[in-house]
Write a protein that holds these residues in place. Sequence first.
Motif, PDB file in Angstrom:
ATOM      1  N   GLU A  91      32.277  34.021  36.640  1.00 22.24           N
ATOM      2  CA  GLU A  91      32.235  34.583  37.993  1.00 22.24           C
ATOM      3  C   GLU A  91      32.013  33.497  39.040  1.00 22.24           C
ATOM      4  O   GLU A  91      32.628  33.527  40.114  1.00 22.24           O
ATOM      5  N   VAL A  92      31.135  32.543  38.732  1.00 23.80           N
ATOM      6  CA  VAL A  92      30.878  31.459  39.692  1.00 23.80           C
ATOM      7  C   VAL A  92      32.136  30.624  39.900  1.00 23.80           C
ATOM      8  O   VAL A  92      32.503  30.289  41.033  1.00 23.80           O
ATOM      9  N   ARG A  93      32.834  30.301  38.819  1.00 21.00           N
ATOM     10  CA  ARG A  93      34.037  29.459  38.941  1.00 21.00           C
ATOM     11  C   ARG A  93      35.178  30.215  39.628  1.00 21.00           C
ATOM     12  O   ARG A  93      35.922  29.632  40.425  1.00 21.00           O
ATOM     13  N   ILE A  94      35.314  31.488  39.334  1.00 19.43           N
ATOM     14  CA  ILE A  94      36.333  32.273  40.028  1.00 19.43           C
ATOM     15  C   ILE A  94      35.996  32.392  41.505  1.00 19.43           C
ATOM     16  O   ILE A  94      36.892  32.351  42.363  1.00 19.43           O
ATOM     17  N   ALA A  95      34.716  32.520  41.830  1.00 17.76           N
ATOM     18  CA  ALA A  95      34.309  32.552  43.237  1.00 17.76           C
ATOM     19  C   ALA A  95      34.673  31.245  43.944  1.00 17.76           C
ATOM     20  O   ALA A  95      35.123  31.252  45.096  1.00 17.76           O
ATOM     21  N   GLN A  96      34.499  30.130  43.249  1.00 15.10           N
ATOM     22  CA  GLN A  96      34.890  28.844  43.830  1.00 15.10           C
ATOM     23  C   GLN A  96      36.394  28.780  44.050  1.00 15.10           C
ATOM     24  O   GLN A  96      36.872  28.237  45.059  1.00 15.10           O
ATOM     25  N   TYR A  97      37.145  29.361  43.130  1.00 14.26           N
ATOM     26  CA  TYR A  97      38.605  29.399  43.272  1.00 14.26           C
ATOM     27  C   TYR A  97      39.021  30.280  44.451  1.00 14.26           C
ATOM     28  O   TYR A  97      39.845  29.878  45.278  1.00 14.26           O
ATOM     29  N   THR A  98      38.445  31.495  44.544  1.00 12.97           N
ATOM     30  CA  THR A  98      38.840  32.402  45.630  1.00 12.97           C
ATOM     31  C   THR A  98      38.363  31.899  46.991  1.00 12.97           C
ATOM     32  O   THR A  98      39.033  32.125  48.007  1.00 12.97           O
ATOM     33  N   GLN A  99      37.246  31.218  47.026  1.00  9.54           N
ATOM     34  CA  GLN A  99      36.796  30.651  48.301  1.00  9.54           C
ATOM     35  C   GLN A  99      37.721  29.531  48.766  1.00  9.54           C
ATOM     36  O   GLN A  99      37.924  29.331  49.962  1.00  9.54           O
ATOM     37  N   THR A 100      38.310  28.807  47.808  1.00 11.16           N
ATOM     38  CA  THR A 100      39.330  27.819  48.158  1.00 11.16           C
ATOM     39  C   THR A 100      40.565  28.516  48.715  1.00 11.16           C
ATOM     40  O   THR A 100      41.173  28.049  49.694  1.00 11.16           O
TER      41      THR A 100
END
Length: 391
Positions: A91-100
């Motif tokens: 979830e943290v890594r996907i959040a970093q992806y979607t925030q990009t």
Amino acid sequence: MSPTNYSTLSACLADVPDPRDARGKRHEWLYLLTLIGVALLAGQRSWVAMVSWLVAHQAELIAALQPKRRRLPSLSTLRRSLCAIDVSDLEVRIAQYTQTLAQSDPTSGSVVTQTGERLAGQAIDGKTVRGASQAGKKVHLVSIVRHENAIVLGQRRVSEKRDERQAAKVLFGEVPLQGRLTTMDALHTQRWEAETILNAQGQYLMVVKPNQRTLYQEIQWAFEPLPPINRFEQDFWDYQVCQTHDRGHGRLERRTLESTTRLNGYLNWPGVSQVLRRTCWSQDLVTKHISQEIHYGVTSLSRQLVSLTDIEQFWRWHWTIENCTHYPRDVSMGEDASSIRSGNAPQALAALRNAFISALRIDGWAYLPNAFRHFAHNVQHSLRFIGALST
């Protein structure tokens, strides 16, 4: 975990740790996650449907991905992999992806303030995954979603709906608040949440309902003599009003948003700049039935920063999280109807669905079923879309 700007979903998945025992690693970890990802992108909703789609495109997938064993994993292997995944890390890594992704679309869900800066809106709300919760252990997920373009900026799981505020504590530390307006329903109308947002140099718009009894009654009583009937009452209440009208979906709608600053000092609410009453009037064009709802709210947005029309726009955008995120996950992606309920799989699949909804919106797909049909028949396009193949 240090922040990472992932440009593709594949790069994000590559950094998710492999939970398997060394003796059981027959297939590469990224290979397994990639297969699950492209099957989801093809609109497959169950384990059997995913594996059937993968088998139908087996030769093309193996030729493109070049796995060491040169074959597809079994259904049980895919299921065990997703059940055991470190879902918090995912979830943290996907959040970093979607925030990009969100950085590539700075204008959606935002207004230009009276100081010339752009203020973006984001909404926080929760959703229960009903299919997975039927087994007894509830899966309730809390997300922060960008207004208008529906990019999911972060997600966390809680055991019950009443625990959403605990997830907010975590999400507020992972999702940027500075220079953004966060909208929320009455469950999150809490002093500490307002203070957290203000301390991060953000803004808030909170709905007030009877769960905050004293605050609700004070605002309700203040609006009873409004609108003002003369100039003296107008000056006393520092009153403003705006109206918007819409006709569509078989309804005629009129929304009236009223504002006063007279209660700012009296309420003793953190950072309050305006108190609001929103009246929604609707008439069914066929039955002629008329309905009306009244809602109250508090906001830190001052009149020197935005207009009342801008606040009305943010209030309407708040429902992006329901209409453009939760609804597509339920209907277009079949989340509530899914029988997948073991281990971390429901939460992990919800995180992947969030990533695909966000990426597809940015890519210009307004109607998601069309996207799923396209990628179901174009394996190479699917792999390129998630970054498993170079463009």
